[in-house]
Design an enzyme around this catalytic site. Structure first.
Site, PDB file in Angstrom:
ATOM      1  N   CYS A 152       0.829  -1.213   0.000  1.00 35.18           N
ATOM      2  CA  CYS A 152       0.000   0.000   0.000  1.00 35.18           C
ATOM      3  C   CYS A 152       0.858   1.256   0.000  1.00 35.18           C
ATOM      4  CB  CYS A 152      -0.869   0.054   1.266  1.00 35.18           C
ATOM      5  SG  CYS A 152      -2.239  -1.100   1.274  1.00 35.18           S
ATOM      6  N   CYS A 154      -2.330  -3.117  -3.649  1.00 32.10           N
ATOM      7  CA  CYS A 154      -3.647  -2.990  -2.997  1.00 32.10           C
ATOM      8  C   CYS A 154      -4.644  -2.435  -4.018  1.00 32.10           C
ATOM      9  CB  CYS A 154      -3.515  -2.042  -1.812  1.00 32.10           C
ATOM     10  SG  CYS A 154      -5.060  -1.428  -1.136  1.00 32.10           S
ATOM     11  N   CYS A 183      -3.060   4.907   2.439  1.00 34.20           N
ATOM     12  CA  CYS A 183      -4.166   4.003   2.119  1.00 34.20           C
ATOM     13  C   CYS A 183      -5.241   4.051   3.198  1.00 34.20           C
ATOM     14  CB  CYS A 183      -3.681   2.567   1.968  1.00 34.20           C
ATOM     15  SG  CYS A 183      -5.032   1.447   1.501  1.00 34.20           S
TER      16      CYS A 183
HETATM   17 ZN   LIG Z   1      -3.863   0.118   0.058  1.00 37.15          ZN
END
Ligand SMILES: [Zn+2]
Length: 352
Positions: free
Chosen positions: A38, A69, A42
């Site tokens: 990520c 992600c 995030c």
């Molecule tokens: Zn993420």
């Protein structure tokens, strides 16, 4: 942002916990339990510290076996960048089109829903796509005029459709040779021109000091008579060619009030009227106030009736936004230039 700000794992973990978008691009983090990596910002549910590792680049995260992600899309440019790119792309489409594309077409072109696109566009630019298109059109008219073309050439070159709603029916008035209306004695010279905007006929008049009247209506002759009544001792001069640029700028203001008007105003009235008009100019587009609120703003809390009188005496439609004053119960009440124009202006400013 200096990368030394996120040099230690402790600093990086703090950035992840704060979803610090300033850390985006400086490092990435992976989550062992889910197998994804990520950006620091995030919005996903926070992972446990013991499952988290940090990576200097997304290549490093992927080589360690992690997938991007799906939420923060660390393998794509940052969200803000993608949104800015989508808005820039929509602006280019509007700029290039002869007739501005509608909201559905713009949203489809940038791969967003209509609702989402409208919200993103407004958040990024401060105005709606429709207002942007109107402003661009006004800017193109001004640019064409600056190059010395005629008003008619300019408005067609700027993409007004051939039904000619811009200046429709008023070409004769605009093209007329300077003509003086004299009503008793000498006074200031006032230049004026009558054109058309999307709310009907529009008269724009100016003294040496600035714009002194913006009048809206259906009948160009009635607007000229109204001007004469408001400035009975002035010498009224049919406008010369260079005044057409001023008209184009005022039309752009009327069609997209949030753009503002970068021309001086020559505001004439009693001290009380001036106070009311100044207060009106501080009400932003998209907001309304009641007569009672406006009276309180100018320090005359019992003067709602006098305030209403000052609004009615306003000679500068839209530039002094008396259309933003409504009844105490929120209903529209009257408008010097017609309640349906007031309704149209308020709907436009509300982004509807
Ligand atoms: Zn993420």
């Amino acid at each position: 942002m200096s990368s030394t700000a996120y040099a230690s794992d402790a600093q990086r973990w703090a950035a992840v916990q704060q979803r610090d978008s300033g850390a985006d691009g400086v490092f990435y983090y992976s989550v062992r339990s889910t197998g994804v990596y990520c950006r620091p910002s995030c919005a996903a549910r926070p992972a446990l510290r013991r499952n988290v590792a940090f990576h200097a680049s997304r290549e490093e995260a992927e080589q360690a076996g992690f997938r991007p992600c799906l939420r923060c899309k660390p393998d794509q440019p940052p969200l803000a960048e993608r949104r800015a790119a989508a808005v820039a792309q929509a602006c280019r489409l509007i700029d290039a089109a002869e007739q501005a594309p509608d909201l559905d077409a713009l949203a489809a072109a940038v791969g967003m829903s209509r609702f989402h696109f409208h919200r993103i566009f407004k958040a990024q630019t401060g105005i709606t796509p429709k207002a942007y298109a109107a402003a661009r059109r006004g800017a193109r008219v001004r640019a064409e005029l600056a190059q010395g073309g005629s008003v008619t050439d300019a408005v067609y070159a700027a993409g007004y459709n051939s039904s000619g709603r811009f200046y429709a029916g008023a070409a004769g008035l605009l093209g007329m040779s300077p003509r003086a209306f004299r009503a008793g004695g000498s006074g200031a010279a006032i230049r004026f021109a009558i054109g058309a905007c999307d709310l009907g006929a529009i008269l724009v008049a100016a003294t040496e000091r600035g714009i002194c009247a913006i009048l809206l209506g259906d009948d160009p002759d009635a607007l000229a008579r109204d001007l004469q009544d408001r400035f009975p001792r002035a010498e009224l001069l049919g406008a010369e060619a260079d005044f057409e640029q001023t008209v184009a700028r005022v039309v752009a203001l009327v069609e997209a009030p949030e753009i503002g008007l970068d021309l001086p105003l020559d505001v004439r009235g009693t001290a009380f009227q001036q106070r009311v008009w100044q207060a009106l100019r501080e009400i932003p587009a998209g907001r309304t106030v009641s007569y009672a609120e406006l009276a309180a703003l100018v320090g005359a809390p019992k003067g709602a009736r006098a305030v209403a009188g000052a609004c009615a005496a306003n000679a500068l439609a839209v530039a002094i936004p008396c259309h933003r004053v409504v009844r105490n119960d929120g209903s529209l009440s009257g408008y010097r230039w017609g309640v349906e124009r007031k309704q149209a202006l308020l709907a436009r400013e509300a982004g509807k």
